[in-house]
Design an enzyme around this catalytic site. Structure first.
Site, PDB file in Angstrom:
ATOM      1  N   HIS A 159       0.875  -1.181   0.000  1.00  0.00           N
ATOM      2  CA  HIS A 159       0.000   0.000   0.000  1.00  0.00           C
ATOM      3  C   HIS A 159       0.906   1.223   0.000  1.00  0.00           C
ATOM      4  O   HIS A 159       1.686   1.404   0.953  1.00  0.00           O
ATOM      5  CB  HIS A 159      -0.891   0.004   1.236  1.00  0.00           C
ATOM      6  CG  HIS A 159      -1.759  -1.215   1.341  1.00  0.00           C
ATOM      7  ND1 HIS A 159      -3.065  -1.234   0.900  1.00  0.00           N
ATOM      8  CD2 HIS A 159      -1.500  -2.459   1.806  1.00  0.00           C
ATOM      9  CE1 HIS A 159      -3.567  -2.437   1.111  1.00  0.00           C
ATOM     10  NE2 HIS A 159      -2.647  -3.208   1.653  1.00  0.00           N
TER      11      HIS A 159
ATOM     12  N   GLU B 246      -7.442 -12.411   5.921  1.00  0.00           N
ATOM     13  CA  GLU B 246      -6.413 -11.848   6.823  1.00  0.00           C
ATOM     14  C   GLU B 246      -6.984 -11.962   8.243  1.00  0.00           C
ATOM     15  O   GLU B 246      -6.486 -12.723   9.058  1.00  0.00           O
ATOM     16  CB  GLU B 246      -6.122 -10.386   6.445  1.00  0.00           C
ATOM     17  CG  GLU B 246      -5.117  -9.689   7.358  1.00  0.00           C
ATOM     18  CD  GLU B 246      -4.966  -8.186   7.066  1.00  0.00           C
ATOM     19  OE1 GLU B 246      -5.863  -7.595   6.428  1.00  0.00           O
ATOM     20  OE2 GLU B 246      -3.943  -7.598   7.507  1.00  0.00           O
TER      21      GLU B 246
HETATM   22  N1  HPA Z   1      -5.415  -5.044   5.324  1.00  0.00           N
HETATM   23  C1  HPA Z   1      -6.477  -4.296   5.042  1.00  0.00           C
HETATM   24  N2  HPA Z   1      -6.388  -3.030   4.679  1.00  0.00           N
HETATM   25  C2  HPA Z   1      -5.179  -2.473   4.592  1.00  0.00           C
HETATM   26  C3  HPA Z   1      -4.045  -3.193   4.883  1.00  0.00           C
HETATM   27  C4  HPA Z   1      -4.166  -4.562   5.250  1.00  0.00           C
HETATM   28  O1  HPA Z   1      -3.205  -5.300   5.518  1.00  0.00           O
HETATM   29  N3  HPA Z   1      -3.004  -2.340   4.707  1.00  0.00           N
HETATM   30  C5  HPA Z   1      -3.513  -1.153   4.314  1.00  0.00           C
HETATM   31  N4  HPA Z   1      -4.838  -1.232   4.246  1.00  0.00           N
HETATM   32 ZN    ZN Z   2      -2.674  -5.052   2.561  1.00  0.00          ZN
END
Ligand code: HPA
Ligand code: ZN
Length: 325
Positions: free
Chosen positions: A17, A198
């Protein structure tokens, strides 16, 4: 030996990101440039605040940090600094996420951040030899209508964008919420990826595949909770863009030694290693390889496999891939 190997291997970074590459030093420099007041009185105090217990506790600081990005030069400086740091780690190709809604909500439009990022990508390619693509991410905590309006606003920049993705708070915001937006993105010829598995359940990975038709899953580590899904990911060779240091910092795994990257690799999945938000999680891509090599005793052959997977899983053209493999 392994340290040199990690750096020397041509690697693609597929989960980064750009707003998460904003180092505390640059947050302060840009705040100073624009007279923005910060909630922390020093670089050290800001860095000390990077002590997260889950995804949301990180996102709160990540969105606050991005508030210093105000003009074209800010987006240029951030992107150019990331590319230099990635090149030093042996990254030859990067597919960079950006979050338009974080900026448009503050009145900063595509006409500000796109020229800044694109100028940095052009300079990075010429001066560092790093090729790069942009992936527009929708913030999943916002509505599907907001995502659709963002896709509309991106249309003048269609040719500068390779794919769309889905990020931000995962739990309670399943991929199915964005089926229509992703249908439209694919109709425009954009590729699709999504963060899934995640913090969210394996069912979100299945939705991302079946409804959003994604080419890769970002993170995806919770797939291990569904044996049939692991078999599918292996059979279909769906790449996972895994971010080890991120997973430890956000308490997806308690310690690096608990990470399932080696298990997934040995079960035949196309696993890749990436840095996610390196300024917040304590390391760039080579640091992530090194952390896994040390904690999980990865062999040199496994390190080579991870680097090769990153090239094959990228959206680069076949000629470029052949040069790097
Ligand atoms: N997960 C979800 N959104 C995000 C992440 C991530 O790891 N990094 C930046 N935005
Ligand atoms: Zn991410």
């Amino acid at each position: 030996m392994t340290d040199d190997l990690i750096r020397a291997l041509p690697k693609a970074e597929l989960h980064l990101h750009i707003e998460g590459s904003l180092e505390p030093e640059m947050v302060f420099r840009l705040a100073d440039r624009h007279g923005v007041a910060l909630a922390y009185d020093s670089v050290d105090a800001l860095r000390a605040a990077y002590d997260f217990h889950d995804l949301q506790s990180f996102l709160d600081l990540y969105y606050a940090g991005a508030d210093v990005l105000r003009d074209e030069a800010d987006f240029y400086d951030m992107t150019r600094a990331y590319l230099a740091r990635a090149a030093a780690d042996g990254v030859v190709h990067s597919e960079i996420f950006f979050d338009p809604q974080t900026h448009t909500a503050r009145g900063i439009g595509f006409d500000v951040f796109m020229p800044g990022m694109l100028r940095a990508l052009a300079d990075g390619e010429r001066e560092l030899g790093v090729s790069a693509k942009l992936i527009l991410c929708f913030l999943r905590h916002l509505s599907a209508d907001d995502a659709m309006a963002t896709l509309d606003a991106a249309l003048p920049w269609r040719d500068a964008i390779c794919a769309v993705g889905l990020d931000s708070s995962e739990r309670g915001h399943p991929p199915s919420k964005f089926t229509a937006v992703f249908d439209r993105a694919r109709a425009l010829g954009l590729l699709t990826v999504a963060h899934a598995g995640e913090e969210g359940p394996p069912a979100y990975i299945v939705e991302a595949l079946d409804l959003l038709k994604v080419r890769r899953i970002d993170h995806g580590v919770r797939c291990v909770e569904d044996g049939a899904l692991v078999e599918r990911l292996a059979r279909e060779q769906v790449p996972l863009t895994v971010c080890p240091l991120s997973n430890v910092k956000l308490c997806v795994f308690e310690r690096a030694a608990d990470h399932n990257l080696k298990t997934l690799l040995e079960r035949g999945l196309c696993v890749t290693v990436n840095s996610d938000d390196p300024a917040y999680f304590g390391g760039y891509v080579a640091d992530n390889y090194r952390a896994m090599q040390t904690a999980l005793s990865l062999s040199d052959a496994q390190i080579v496999q991870l680097a090769r997977n990153s090239i094959t899983a990228s959206f680069a053209d076949d000629d470029a891939k052949a040069r790097w493999l």
